[in-house]
Write an enzyme that holds these catalytic residues in place. Structure first.
Site, PDB file in Angstrom:
ATOM      1  N   GLY A  51       0.771  -1.187  -0.047  1.00 27.23           N
ATOM      2  CA  GLY A  51       0.079   0.021   0.013  1.00 27.23           C
ATOM      3  C   GLY A  51       0.784   1.378   0.006  1.00 27.23           C
ATOM      4  O   GLY A  51       1.975   1.232   0.020  1.00 27.23           O
ATOM      5  N   GLN A  52       0.268   2.466   0.234  1.00 26.05           N
ATOM      6  CA  GLN A  52       0.699   3.578   0.028  1.00 26.05           C
ATOM      7  C   GLN A  52       1.799   3.781   1.046  1.00 26.05           C
ATOM      8  O   GLN A  52       3.000   4.008   1.042  1.00 26.05           O
ATOM      9  CB  GLN A  52      -0.149   4.734   0.041  1.00 26.05           C
ATOM     10  CG  GLN A  52      -1.129   4.670  -1.063  1.00 26.05           C
ATOM     11  CD  GLN A  52      -1.993   6.162  -1.228  1.00 26.05           C
ATOM     12  OE1 GLN A  52      -1.365   7.052  -1.564  1.00 26.05           O
ATOM     13  NE2 GLN A  52      -3.095   5.963  -0.844  1.00 26.05           N
ATOM     14  N   LEU A  53       1.417   3.642   2.408  1.00 24.29           N
ATOM     15  CA  LEU A  53       2.194   3.918   3.503  1.00 24.29           C
ATOM     16  C   LEU A  53       3.394   2.688   3.479  1.00 24.29           C
ATOM     17  O   LEU A  53       4.616   3.151   4.008  1.00 24.29           O
ATOM     18  CB  LEU A  53       1.310   3.750   4.934  1.00 24.29           C
ATOM     19  CG  LEU A  53       1.999   4.431   6.014  1.00 24.29           C
ATOM     20  CD1 LEU A  53       2.472   5.472   6.022  1.00 24.29           C
ATOM     21  CD2 LEU A  53       0.866   4.504   7.281  1.00 24.29           C
ATOM     22  N   TYR A 104      -8.807  -2.610   5.226  1.00 23.67           N
ATOM     23  CA  TYR A 104      -9.823  -2.525   3.962  1.00 23.67           C
ATOM     24  C   TYR A 104     -10.206  -1.035   3.786  1.00 23.67           C
ATOM     25  O   TYR A 104     -10.657  -0.362   4.487  1.00 23.67           O
ATOM     26  CB  TYR A 104     -10.981  -3.496   4.465  1.00 23.67           C
ATOM     27  CG  TYR A 104     -12.093  -3.578   3.541  1.00 23.67           C
ATOM     28  CD1 TYR A 104     -12.077  -4.628   2.544  1.00 23.67           C
ATOM     29  CD2 TYR A 104     -12.794  -2.380   3.129  1.00 23.67           C
ATOM     30  CE1 TYR A 104     -13.018  -4.771   1.659  1.00 23.67           C
ATOM     31  CE2 TYR A 104     -13.638  -2.396   2.197  1.00 23.67           C
ATOM     32  CZ  TYR A 104     -13.998  -3.647   1.137  1.00 23.67           C
ATOM     33  OH  TYR A 104     -14.863  -3.657   0.401  1.00 23.67           O
ATOM     34  N   ASP A 121      -9.513   9.472   9.842  1.00 22.00           N
ATOM     35  CA  ASP A 121     -10.429  10.912  10.117  1.00 22.00           C
ATOM     36  C   ASP A 121     -11.976  10.379   9.794  1.00 22.00           C
ATOM     37  O   ASP A 121     -12.651  10.812  10.499  1.00 22.00           O
ATOM     38  CB  ASP A 121     -10.253  12.072   9.237  1.00 22.00           C
ATOM     39  CG  ASP A 121     -10.362  11.775   7.673  1.00 22.00           C
ATOM     40  OD1 ASP A 121     -10.044  10.732   7.319  1.00 22.00           O
ATOM     41  OD2 ASP A 121     -10.995  12.809   6.948  1.00 22.00           O
ATOM     42  N   TYR A 169     -17.204   1.780   6.550  1.00 22.34           N
ATOM     43  CA  TYR A 169     -15.591   2.028   6.472  1.00 22.34           C
ATOM     44  C   TYR A 169     -15.310   2.669   8.057  1.00 22.34           C
ATOM     45  O   TYR A 169     -14.476   2.085   8.465  1.00 22.34           O
ATOM     46  CB  TYR A 169     -14.944   2.559   5.454  1.00 22.34           C
ATOM     47  CG  TYR A 169     -13.780   2.904   5.643  1.00 22.34           C
ATOM     48  CD1 TYR A 169     -12.654   1.981   5.776  1.00 22.34           C
ATOM     49  CD2 TYR A 169     -13.301   4.264   5.820  1.00 22.34           C
ATOM     50  CE1 TYR A 169     -11.327   2.374   5.717  1.00 22.34           C
ATOM     51  CE2 TYR A 169     -11.774   4.677   5.994  1.00 22.34           C
ATOM     52  CZ  TYR A 169     -10.749   3.727   5.971  1.00 22.34           C
ATOM     53  OH  TYR A 169      -9.563   3.852   6.143  1.00 22.34           O
TER      54      TYR A 169
END
Length: 281
Positions: A11-13, A63, A104, A127
């Site tokens: 993933g991005q992180l 997810y 958030d 989510y």
């Protein structure tokens, strides 16, 4: 040598942590994708983590298909809630440090001032509900955990708003972007560095922290910044969320107050425009 397990490695992180890891050779880094750490299969997950035996866990796996979660509730809750509880339990039983990444979207968006860590949570989509239950499970199983809530994450890796805008602005003459959802973006590389800084710090202060880049903007203003930095000719228009209906509702205001993490870990958080420039280098 301490072993760091990074879940959600592709993933991005996770990808940004992988880039940074070479600067921290004092750790044995384990970057696990969904086959190596299977968050949607709890029995297998428990076995996998016990086999890896990490001393530090960066739980970046989640997810994250916000709209799809409305119709895949069980899967979202397995990955974002039950798996988190299991990982936290391992950390508690094996004296491992855990940094878990949240969102958030645990807020309802009705505030008009930046949200600190004490503000009442009230998610308005599946989510967000699954991520909030993950936070609760994390701290219940292991009160010594650190949870970092972040927002609007983007990176040179994976799929995200910035890359989508870059593509659309080169393909189209005109695009419309919602202008009534307010928050601040997070450059994943900045958050990845912050997670390492916490591990490297002389103190470990458990609890919930907020992290995003500085600035208060709408998605429309974010798109305009992308247009300016990329020198695109595409015209960008602002539209209300009601003109762009999605299966999952989004909080209209989710600007995070970062004073706690800045103070306790002596962080200097860059403005979003400063970090956005790195995407164009």
């Amino acid at each position: 040598m301490k072993k760091i397990l990074v879940t959600g490695a592709t993933g991005q992180l996770g990808s940004e942590l992988s880039v940074l890891s070479s600067s921290y050779p004092q750790y044995d880094w384990i970057f696990a994708d969904r086959t190596q750490v299977t968050l949607d299969n709890l029995e297998l997950l428990e076995f996998q983590i016990k086999e890896i035996k990490p001393n530090i866990i960066f739980n970046c796996g989640a997810y994250t298909a916000v709209d799809k979660a409305e119709s895949e509730k069980d899967l979202a809750f397995t990955v974002n809630h039950l798996a988190v509880g299991l990982i936290a339990k391992y950390a508690k039983e094996n004296d491992a440090k855990l940094i878990h990444v949240s969102t958030d979207y645990v807020f309802d968006g009705t505030s008009s001032i930046a949200l600190d860590e004490e503000v009442k949570t009230n998610p308005i989509n599946v989510y967000g509900e699954s991520k909030l239950e993950g936070e609760i499970a994390c701290l219940k199983e292991n009160p010594d955990s650190i949870i970092i809530r972040t927002s609007w994450v983007y990176s040179k890796f994976g799929s995200n708003f910035v890359k989508t805008m870059q593509r659309l602005m080169q393909e189209r003459d005109e695009i419309n972007v919602v202008n009534d959802q307010i928050g601040s973006p997070t450059y994943a590389a900045d958050l990845a560095q912050t997670m390492i800084d916490i591990i490297e710090a002389s103190k470990w202060i458990p609890g919930i922290y907020n992290y995003s880049n500085e600035g208060e903007i709408s998605w429309y203003e974010f798109a305009v910044s992308i247009k300016e930095l990329g020198s695109y000719n595409c015209k960008v228009g602002g539209i209300p969320s009601s003109s762009y209906p999605t299966p999952a509702k989004r909080p209209s205001f989710s600007l995070l107050n970062k004073e706690k993490i800045k103070t306790l870990y002596n962080l200097d958080i860059p403005n979003y425009k400063e970090s956005l420039k790195k995407m164009f280098v």
